[in-house]
Design a protein around this motif. Structure first.
Motif: not given
Ligand code: NAG
Ligand code: NAG
Ligand code: NAG
Ligand code: NAG
Ligand code: NAG
Length: 216
Positions: A129, A131, A164, A166, A178, A180
């Protein structure tokens, strides 16, 4: 004439579409959620650079029950705030650790620059959670004990940030799902001289308010 008719027909069908869409949502009155949603949707990648800085912030009250160190153990933490609590704890533990080690450790045993990159990456890798994680240094505040010939010198700017990335659409990633676990880490302070828009200490760089609250 034929063209005219078909134009009118198209116009009519567009009109009726608009009318039905409005009709469908008429029974819902606008509330604060819609206001926040509107503010969120207004800023996209393409217009973010030219947006007024005030448009980039949501009101403080848009996130409630933000965990606060002073109230831990007194106020209950709601289940929908456990991720915020985790971010809060992570930031505090990094802050305590770094301010302790940078004051206590002898100069040549302080964390090197690589340490900062790895710890930012670890923050993201450890929690799905979170990113993005970064440490921003004020101008000429970062020293490194680990480069010979650079000892005792400061970096003009240093801000290792991990986020992160993707990679689900990359050709080598056949499942297209994905995972992650692709994380990109860059130093936001590694910029060209006199580039205002990439210089995170410059007022043209749209950074969060906390930067000016905490750093010069
Ligand atoms: C974090 O990154 C993932 C993969 O890109 C995404 O699915 C998710 O919504 C993101 N979470 C936030 C809190 O932005
Ligand atoms: C979080 O949980 C609390 C308690 O259950 C609830 O009052 C609040 O509305 C929830 N917040 C959100 C944003 O869902
Ligand atoms: C670093 O700077 C301090 C203060 O200027 C000086 O006393 C020390 O000798 C310097 N160390 C090295 C390795 O240059
Ligand atoms: C950038 O500025 C620094 C210090 O002012 C200087 O040492 C360096 O050579 C400059 N780099 C470039 C690419 O101009
Ligand atoms: C970044 O901007 C500040 C002014 O806000 C300036 O003093 C500094 O030299 C700039 N750094 C670089 C690397 O351009």
């Amino acid at each position: 004439m034929c063209l005219m008719n078909s134009l009118i027909a198209t116009l009519l069908s567009v009109l009726s579409l608009v009318v039905t869409i409005e009709g469908q949502f008429n029974w819902q009155t606008r509330d604060s959620f819609d206001e926040i949603r509107k503010q969120l949707d207004k800023v996209v990648e393409d217009n973010c650079k030219v947006m007024d800085i005030n448009e980039l912030f949501l009101p403080q009250s848009s996130v409630t029950h933000i965990p606060d160190l002073k109230w831990l153990g007194i106020d209950p933490i709601f289940p929908n705030r456990t991720n915020l609590l985790h971010i809060h704890n992570m930031a505090l533990s990094r802050a305590f650790y770094l301010s302790y080690i940078l004051q206590k450790a002898p100069d040549d045993s302080e964390p090197g620059f690589m340490y900062y990159f790895l710890s930012a990456i670890a923050d993201v890798a450890a929690n799905r959670y979170i990113n993005a994680s970064s440490i921003y240094y004020g101008p000429h505040m970062a020293f490194t004990p680990s480069y010979k010939g650079f000892f005792n010198k400061t970096m003009p700017l240093f801000a290792p940030r991990a986020f992160r990335a993707d990679h689900l659409n990359d050709p080598y990633h056949l499942e297209g799902t994905s995972t992650l676990n692709t994380i990109e880490a860059i130093d936001l302070g590694a910029i060209q001289n006199n580039s205002f828009s990439t210089n995170y200490t410059h007022e043209q760089y749209k950074i969060n308010e906390w930067y000016r609250l905490w750093l010069p």
